[in-house]
Scaffold this motif. Structure first.
Motif, PDB file in Angstrom:
ATOM      1  N   UNK A   7       0.826  -1.213   0.000  1.00  0.00           N
ATOM      2  CA  UNK A   7       0.000   0.000   0.000  1.00  0.00           C
ATOM      3  C   UNK A   7       0.853   1.254   0.000  1.00  0.00           C
ATOM      4  N   UNK A   8       0.286   2.319  -0.559  1.00  0.00           N
ATOM      5  CA  UNK A   8       0.887   3.640  -0.524  1.00  0.00           C
ATOM      6  C   UNK A   8      -0.023   4.561   0.266  1.00  0.00           C
ATOM      7  N   UNK A   9       0.504   5.711   0.643  1.00  0.00           N
ATOM      8  CA  UNK A   9      -0.289   6.683   1.382  1.00  0.00           C
ATOM      9  C   UNK A   9      -0.117   6.546   2.878  1.00  0.00           C
ATOM     10  N   UNK A  10      -0.482   7.609   3.585  1.00  0.00           N
ATOM     11  CA  UNK A  10      -0.370   7.640   5.042  1.00  0.00           C
ATOM     12  C   UNK A  10      -1.750   7.875   5.661  1.00  0.00           C
ATOM     13  N   UNK A  11      -1.951   7.272   6.810  1.00  0.00           N
ATOM     14  CA  UNK A  11      -3.208   7.459   7.532  1.00  0.00           C
ATOM     15  C   UNK A  11      -3.169   8.783   8.284  1.00  0.00           C
ATOM     16  N   UNK A  12      -4.155   9.625   8.053  1.00  0.00           N
ATOM     17  CA  UNK A  12      -4.264  10.880   8.798  1.00  0.00           C
ATOM     18  C   UNK A  12      -4.753  10.560  10.216  1.00  0.00           C
ATOM     19  N   UNK A  13      -4.202  11.199  11.222  1.00  0.00           N
ATOM     20  CA  UNK A  13      -4.570  10.872  12.614  1.00  0.00           C
ATOM     21  C   UNK A  13      -5.894  11.517  13.032  1.00  0.00           C
ATOM     22  N   UNK A  14      -6.952  11.250  12.283  1.00  0.00           N
ATOM     23  CA  UNK A  14      -8.245  11.864  12.603  1.00  0.00           C
ATOM     24  C   UNK A  14      -8.802  11.354  13.931  1.00  0.00           C
ATOM     25  N   UNK A  15      -8.316  10.204  14.389  1.00  0.00           N
ATOM     26  CA  UNK A  15      -8.811   9.670  15.665  1.00  0.00           C
ATOM     27  C   UNK A  15      -8.364  10.518  16.852  1.00  0.00           C
ATOM     28  N   UNK A  16      -7.463  11.460  16.634  1.00  0.00           N
ATOM     29  CA  UNK A  16      -7.037  12.352  17.707  1.00  0.00           C
ATOM     30  C   UNK A  16      -7.848  13.640  17.749  1.00  0.00           C
ATOM     31  N   UNK A  17      -8.929  13.691  16.988  1.00  0.00           N
ATOM     32  CA  UNK A  17      -9.782  14.876  16.947  1.00  0.00           C
ATOM     33  C   UNK A  17     -11.172  14.511  17.450  1.00  0.00           C
TER      34      UNK A  17
END
Length: 794
Positions: A600-610
């Motif tokens: 896989x490519x791409x990074x997970x945005x840390x939306x769980x910290x919002x």
């Protein structure tokens, strides 16, 4: 870090060579350069290095002139350099000074004939030793030192380009490290099951207030906004527009290259190589722009590869790197064009253009410049969008020819410029090697217990109501771990265009071993389900039944328990061929084993910290939103730790705003991937359809459970059986109003409301509207908002 290190090493190296070695060699260098074009009777007549090294009259004259004008400490290193030239270029030994002891006395030197530069034309065959006049020596010394300075400047400015990008990448990596540490500390929180406990907000710390103020100003004025107006994803007169930060970096790099192409040209009358000013300037400009163009090539290739460690280290997207790649390509091409024009003009002034044009190195330089120019034309956004496969093929073929041509072009310099050319080759080969590694990792799995090699299987289906191809890919790898933010490149190697590969965002995934995702952790009352008319599930229309009912076509043996789901909008090329294959199939479903995935490519945005997350999607851009919703379900499941219930998410509320042309696609995905979350009290969804007129309300029944494929039965059967309404509004959502209303509400509540993340994936206009709204909110003082944009850069 690597470019910066190379730049520093190169700068110290070049400075050291210029100051330490050339300083005590330049005197002898100037003398033998002056004698180089003088013909002496005897050995090596008309041969440059042979006569300098073995003609006794010329060698004697060089020794005598050196003894006259050079410092004693410069004699030995200077002639050591000349001896090396004799060995390297003429394969002869320099006649030693000891052979001329009797002719190097002060009395003998004083009796030698002194010649000036103006007299050189009169001597075609010198028959005695001669001494250079002081004026002749000074002119030669100035010529040599000017040439050395220009050569040093060319390469130093070239290496300085690496210093620029090294500094940019270093700052980006530091920022990424700080962000990772910050989000890591917030990734796990302790609270009660209802998420009612107050969450600590680091921004409330008075000691960090100045840092947060500066950070907010930078984000609000540099990082988030478009460079002008609201254009970013939308084209501006068919030109791609970077963000403001990207524009600052790009414009700075343009400025540096223009300045470096114009600085420090020391032309003077009396230069022994070119007496007039014009040919000197043309030569220096030609060399400077040629070397800068060469220096840009490693950067050009570095920013083009998708297996780039700096993408991971900086947290920047491939689209950002692609913007840098395109601008570096334009700069390098313009420098190559100026280089070619300057050399052409110099040769025309000297009268030997036709003579040089017959040389292979000259022809290959012309070929490289012309192909680089064509690459700019064929890389236009218009061509990339409409004929991507043709663009990609032309891009690869022309780039290879350009590199080969440049190797031939500078071959006459005995590999002096090869260090600029081999890094692109290494970068390209390394990127291709990692692509193969990823392909093998994703698609093949050898199970030693059964001694069986398992591979990837794919089920493709198309529905006219959804106007989307649904791909369910069961990867061969048992170690693949899907996550939000990922995208994969899809290949069909056995087709007649097997070289093509296309990027698609991972829309969802199912796993037979993770059934807990189907059970909501937040209780939802029946009153809530009845009153909330904009969130619910919908039955799949009859036309889309083929897209979901394929129990007879599931692979007989799944290599892993994971199924990756992609939604593909068919346009031209491969996507259209896939749609046609589904339409031509007897039941609208195609099962293939020759589709491979790379990623896989791409990074997970840390939306769980919002605490609040707004997901805005358009069309198949829903693929970027659904994985974060699935991830939220998993993270919101409580875990016991130290006597407390802990959650791996801070998110209390998710708002999904999805607009699509086809109501059928909304119903299909709402009934399947979104079914477990639409009835939750922490997820709210609003659906909009732009093609069908009038608002629509449909009801999902238990019959929908039969429409779910066997791969998804365990995870979705409970949610699909619920009876609730889904309302699809006609028209477009008020993206700006949604963002500003939420941001202002959170700002008004203060720290207890937490932070808000806004993730957008959809049409260019929608993305630009969302970005502008976030920018407005930040300018109004909302410091707790984060903007995340999922887009593939053309």
């Amino acid at each position: 870090m690597l470019p910066l290190s190379l730049a520093l090493v190169a700068l110290f190296w070049s400075q050291g060579i210029c100051d330490l070695l050339k300083k005590n060699q330049v005197c002898v260098d100037a003398i033998f350069e002056a004698f180089g074009d003088l013909n002496f009777e005897g050995v090596g007549y008309g041969e440059y290095y042979v006569s300098i090294c073995n003609n006794s009259l010329k060698v004697n004259s060089i020794y005598a002139t050196a003894k006259t004008y050079c410092k004693p400490e410069d004699i030995e290193p200077g002639f050591a350099m000349l001896a090396e030239y004799c060995t390297d270029y003429a394969e002869v030994e320099l006649l030693p000074m000891s052979d001329f002891t009797e002719n190097l006395t002060d009395s003998y030197i004083s009796s030698m004939r002194v010649i000036d530069y103006e007299e050189v034309a009169e001597f075609d065959n010198i028959t005695t030793t001669v001494l250079l006049s002081r004026a002749y020596y000074r002119a030669s010394w100035r010529t040599v030192t000017t040439w050395d300075f220009e050569t040093w400047s060319h390469h130093t400015f070239g290496f300085a380009l690496y210093g620029f990008w090294g500094g940019i990448l270093l700052l980006a990596m530091i920022n990424q490290f700080i962000n990772v540490v910050f989000h890591k500390r917030q990734s796990r929180v302790s609270t009660d099951p209802e998420h009612n406990a107050p969450l600590q907000d680091s921004s409330s710390s008075k000691s960090l207030a100045p840092i947060h103020t500066v950070n907010h100003w930078i984000r609000a004025n540099i990082i988030v906004p478009a460079p002008f107006g609201s254009h970013h994803q939308r084209l501006y007169y068919w030109c791609a527009v970077p963000t403001r930060l990207e524009a600052i970096i790009v414009l700075s790099y343009w400025a540096i290259n223009i300045i470096f192409s114009c600085l420090h040209y020391r032309a003077f009358i009396g230069n022994l190589y070119w007496n007039n000013i014009s040919p000197q300037v043309w030569r220096y400009v030609a060399d400077r722009t040629g070397i800068l163009s060469y220096a840009n090539l490693p950067l050009l290739w570095m920013f083009s590869g998708r297996n780039n460690i700096f993408i991971w280290a900086t947290g920047w997207s491939f689209s950002t790197f692609n913007i840098f790649h395109r601008h570096i390509a334009r700069i390098a091409t313009l420098q190559a064009i100026v280089h070619s024009i300057a050399y052409t003009e110099m040769y025309l002034i000297g009268g030997y253009y036709k003579e040089e044009y017959d040389e292979l190195w000259f022809i290959m330089g012309v070929v490289a410049t012309v192909l680089m120019s064509f690459l700019l034309v064929f890389s236009s956004v218009w061509l990339r969008k409409r004929y991507y496969e043709a663009f990609l093929l032309i891009h690869i073929v022309f780039s290879i020819v350009v590199l080969v041509g440049l190797f031939y072009h500078t071959d006459i310099y005995d590999g002096e410029y090869d260090p600029y050319l081999w890094p692109p080759v290494a970068i390209w080969a390394f990127d291709r090697f990692l692509r193969i590694v990823r392909l093998v990792f994703c698609n093949l799995n050898l199970r030693f217990s059964g001694k069986k090699l398992q591979h990837t299987n794919t089920i493709a289906s198309y529905s006219k109501e959804t106007d989307a191809v649904r791909l369910e890919i069961i990867p061969g790898s048992a170690f693949l771990k899907p996550n939000p933010g990922q995208h994969y490149f899809l290949y069909q190697p056995l087709s007649w265009k097997g070289y093509e590969n296309h990027p698609f965002t991972l829309g969802a995934w199912t796993s037979a071993s993770e059934n807990d995702a189907s059970t909501p952790t937040h209780t939802t009352s029946s009153k809530k389900m009845e009153s909330d008319i904009i969130v619910s599930t919908a039955a799949v229309s009859s036309g889309s039944g083929s897209a979901s009912s394929h129990s007879d076509h599931s692979p007989t043996s799944a290599p892993s328990d994971i199924s990756l789901i992609f939604w593909v909008r068919p346009f031209n090329g491969w996507t259209r061929r896939m749609r046609n294959a589904c339409l031509n199939a007897p039941n609208g479903i195609v099962t293939r084993s020759n589709i491979l995935i790379e990623g896989p490519y791409g990074e997970r945005a840390p939306v769980h910290n919002y605490e609040t997350v707004i997901l805005i999607a358009g069309g198949t851009g829903i693929a970027a939103a659904v994985p974060y919703i699935q991830d939220h379900i998993r993270r919101s499941s409580p875990r016991q730790k130290d006597g407390q219930l802990t959650f791996s998410t801070r998110t209390r509320r998710i708002e999904l705003v999805w607009t699509c042309r086809q109501a059928g696609l909304i119903k299909n995905i709402a009934n399947r991937e979104l079914a477990p979350v639409l009835a939750r009290d922490d997820v709210h969804a609003a659906f909009f359809c732009t093609r069908d007129s009038g608002a629509m309300t449909t009801t999902a029944s238990s019959e929908a459970a039969s429409e779910i494929s066997p791969v998804e039965d365990k995870e979705f059967s409970m949610a699909a059986a619920r009876d609730c309404d889904i309302k699809i509004e006609h028209g477009r959502p008020d993206v700006r109003g949604t963002i500003l209303q939420t941001a202002r509400s959170i700002t008004a509540e203060g720290a207890k409301a937490g932070k808000i993340a806004i993730l957008v994936c959809g049409p260019a206009g929608m993305a630009d509207e969302a970005r502008a709204a976030v920018h407005t909110a930040m300018k109004e003082g909302c410091r707790s908002v984060e903007y995340i944009e999922e887009a593939f850069g053309w």
